[in-house]
Enzyme design. Structure first.
Site, PDB file in Angstrom:
ATOM      1  CD  GLU A   8      62.853 -13.210  14.873  1.00 41.22           C
ATOM      2  OE1 GLU A   8      63.925 -13.436  15.624  1.00 41.22           O
ATOM      3  OE2 GLU A   8      62.306 -13.874  14.421  1.00 41.22           O
ATOM      4  CG  HIS A  51      61.528 -14.303  19.295  1.00 37.80           C
ATOM      5  ND1 HIS A  51      61.523 -15.884  19.305  1.00 37.80           N
ATOM      6  CD2 HIS A  51      62.326 -13.987  18.080  1.00 37.80           C
ATOM      7  CE1 HIS A  51      62.088 -16.113  18.223  1.00 37.80           C
ATOM      8  NE2 HIS A  51      62.722 -15.193  17.474  1.00 37.80           N
ATOM      9  CG  HIS A  99      67.604 -16.171  18.907  1.00 38.72           C
ATOM     10  ND1 HIS A  99      67.079 -14.911  19.145  1.00 38.72           N
ATOM     11  CD2 HIS A  99      66.751 -16.631  17.976  1.00 38.72           C
ATOM     12  CE1 HIS A  99      66.141 -14.679  18.124  1.00 38.72           C
ATOM     13  NE2 HIS A  99      66.074 -15.689  17.544  1.00 38.72           N
ATOM     14  CE1 TYR A 151      66.382  -9.926  12.060  1.00 41.14           C
ATOM     15  CE2 TYR A 151      68.087 -11.590  11.318  1.00 41.14           C
ATOM     16  CZ  TYR A 151      66.777 -11.053  11.598  1.00 41.14           C
ATOM     17  OH  TYR A 151      65.656 -12.106  11.696  1.00 41.14           O
ATOM     18  CD  GLU A 182      59.113 -22.812   8.117  1.00 34.64           C
ATOM     19  OE1 GLU A 182      59.012 -22.250   6.707  1.00 34.64           O
ATOM     20  OE2 GLU A 182      59.688 -22.364   8.974  1.00 34.64           O
ATOM     21  CD  GLU A 198      66.260 -14.740  13.961  1.00 37.65           C
ATOM     22  OE1 GLU A 198      65.391 -15.460  14.321  1.00 37.65           O
ATOM     23  OE2 GLU A 198      66.567 -14.513  12.464  1.00 37.65           O
ATOM     24  CD1 TRP A 255      63.535 -13.443   7.676  1.00 33.96           C
ATOM     25  CD2 TRP A 255      62.335 -12.600   9.360  1.00 33.96           C
ATOM     26  NE1 TRP A 255      62.420 -14.241   7.744  1.00 33.96           N
ATOM     27  CE2 TRP A 255      61.767 -13.737   8.554  1.00 33.96           C
ATOM     28  CE3 TRP A 255      61.634 -12.085  10.191  1.00 33.96           C
ATOM     29  CZ2 TRP A 255      60.447 -14.006   9.074  1.00 33.96           C
ATOM     30  CZ3 TRP A 255      60.443 -12.566  10.771  1.00 33.96           C
ATOM     31  CH2 TRP A 255      59.684 -13.573  10.008  1.00 33.96           C
ATOM     32  CB  CYS A 266      63.592 -18.424   8.496  1.00 32.08           C
ATOM     33  SG  CYS A 266      61.881 -17.804   8.671  1.00 32.08           S
ATOM     34  CG  HIS A 309      64.771 -20.248  15.928  1.00 29.04           C
ATOM     35  ND1 HIS A 309      63.446 -20.139  15.608  1.00 29.04           N
ATOM     36  CD2 HIS A 309      65.333 -18.919  15.975  1.00 29.04           C
ATOM     37  CE1 HIS A 309      63.366 -18.703  15.402  1.00 29.04           C
ATOM     38  NE2 HIS A 309      64.437 -17.863  15.715  1.00 29.04           N
TER      39      HIS A 309
END
Length: 186
Positions: free
Chosen positions: A114, A28, A34, A104, A89, A116, A161, A69, A71
């Site tokens: 970001e 980041h 990524h 983006y 979460e 991603e 995002w 959200c 990874h």
């Protein structure tokens, strides 16, 4: 135990093909492309579950965003990671369907970037929610008209995002809602 900032992310090319890994924080900081995912959960009334990110998050703390959200780790599928993070979460899991992808690049807080290749998932859930307070400061169900007004009048209260995804032609919230509701009836 490994810190969240030290977690390994999957670096990808513009076609989502893995090209290596990097620590979450350095990826980041350097704005490296990524693999990521974003989850949009709707209830039976067609309302979207929003999450307000915990203030202690290393970026975008206190901002409203989509349900969940994250990874995928190098050893897991995107769908498997989506289920893992939804449970971690928000304290629940449900069936998820991939609605599309987008790429983006945007600056976020703390001087981080970001960048991603984001897999967008939708699902439907009407049960109990038990968010982890270290992940989500708050959450709420919101109807799409109210959300649209908030996005227009208070855009700085939402993550970059989230705004990027909902502005995509295929990311239209009404399209995502229709898909989520249709999945539950099949």
């Amino acid at each position: 135990m490994t810190s969240s900032k030290d977690e390994k992310l999957i670096l990808v090319d513009e076609h989502d093909q893995p090209i290596g890994t990097g620590s979450k924080l350095s990826v980041h900081q350097d704005g490296l492309l990524h693999r990521a995912f974003s989850i949009f959960i709707f209830n039976g009334k067609g309302q979207l579950m929003l999450q307000r990110r915990a203030l202690g998050k290393y970026h975008s703390g206190g901002l409203w965003t989509n349900t969940c959200c994250g990874h995928p780790r190098p050893d897991e599928t995107v769908l498997g990671a989506a289920h893992r993070r939804l449970q971690e979460e928000m304290g629940f899991d449900c069936a998820l369907h991939e609605a599309g992808t987008l790429t983006y690049r945007a600056e976020v807080s703390q001087g981080l970037i970001e960048h991603e290749f984001d897999h967008v998932f939708v699902g439907r859930f009407d049960g109990q929610v038990h968010p982890d307070p270290d992940e989500a400061l708050d959450w709420q169900w919101v109807d799409l008209d109210t959300l649209h007004t908030a996005l227009m009048t208070q855009p700085d209260t939402f993550t970059v995002w989230f705004k990027t995804i909902v502005e995509q032609p295929g990311g239209n919230l009404r399209n995502l809602k229709a898909l989520a509701l249709k999945l539950h009836t099949e």
